[in-house]
Design a protein around this motif. Structure first.
Motif, PDB file in Angstrom:
ATOM      1  N   LYS A  94       0.845  -1.190   0.000  1.00 31.05           N
ATOM      2  CA  LYS A  94       0.000   0.000   0.000  1.00 31.05           C
ATOM      3  C   LYS A  94       0.879   1.237   0.000  1.00 31.05           C
ATOM      4  O   LYS A  94       1.785   1.376   0.811  1.00 31.05           O
ATOM      5  CB  LYS A  94      -0.911   0.001   1.228  1.00 31.05           C
ATOM      6  N   GLN A  95       0.611   2.126  -0.940  1.00 32.57           N
ATOM      7  CA  GLN A  95       1.327   3.398  -1.033  1.00 32.57           C
ATOM      8  C   GLN A  95       0.275   4.493  -0.862  1.00 32.57           C
ATOM      9  O   GLN A  95      -0.543   4.716  -1.759  1.00 32.57           O
ATOM     10  CB  GLN A  95       2.046   3.522  -2.367  1.00 32.57           C
ATOM     11  N   GLY A  96       0.280   5.115   0.300  1.00 30.64           N
ATOM     12  CA  GLY A  96      -0.782   6.056   0.627  1.00 30.64           C
ATOM     13  C   GLY A  96      -2.076   5.290   0.792  1.00 30.64           C
ATOM     14  O   GLY A  96      -2.155   4.364   1.585  1.00 30.64           O
ATOM     15  N   GLU A  97      -3.083   5.647   0.031  1.00 30.45           N
ATOM     16  CA  GLU A  97      -4.373   4.953   0.064  1.00 30.45           C
ATOM     17  C   GLU A  97      -4.514   3.936  -1.067  1.00 30.45           C
ATOM     18  O   GLU A  97      -5.536   3.264  -1.183  1.00 30.45           O
ATOM     19  CB  GLU A  97      -5.517   5.978  -0.020  1.00 30.45           C
TER      20      GLU A  97
END
Length: 88
Positions: free
Chosen positions: A46-49
């Motif tokens: 997961k990168q950010g949202e």
């Protein structure tokens, strides 16, 4: 010409652990007489949202990759063995 069906077909089996997935795909030879299997590996993160995936693995991912590829290999061997018994 034989196309790579792994993009359009769903896997026949998947093995998952800690964000890493080994997916087994069933393929047919051009003449349709031979079934063979291919395995893809990916790691989700997961990168950010947003969820993303990669085919790159870090040092600590490698034991998990090893375990999942062993499970995929065993699945393929068992499937091939069961298929051979059914054809006899």
């Amino acid at each position: 010409m034989m196309s790579d069906k792994t993009d359009s077909n769903k896997p026949v089996q998947s093995f998952r652990l800690r964000g890493i997935t080994a997916s087994v795909f069933e393929n047919q030879s051009e003449d349709g007489k031979t079934t063979f299997y291919k395995v893809t590996l990916q790691r989700s993160y997961k990168q950010g949202e947003e969820w993303k995936s990669t085919n790159s693995f870090g040092r600590d991912d490698l034991p998990i990759v090893s375990l999942l590829t062993k499970q995929a290999w065993e699945y393929i061997l068992n499937t091939e063995t069961n298929g051979q018994k059914e054809n006899k």
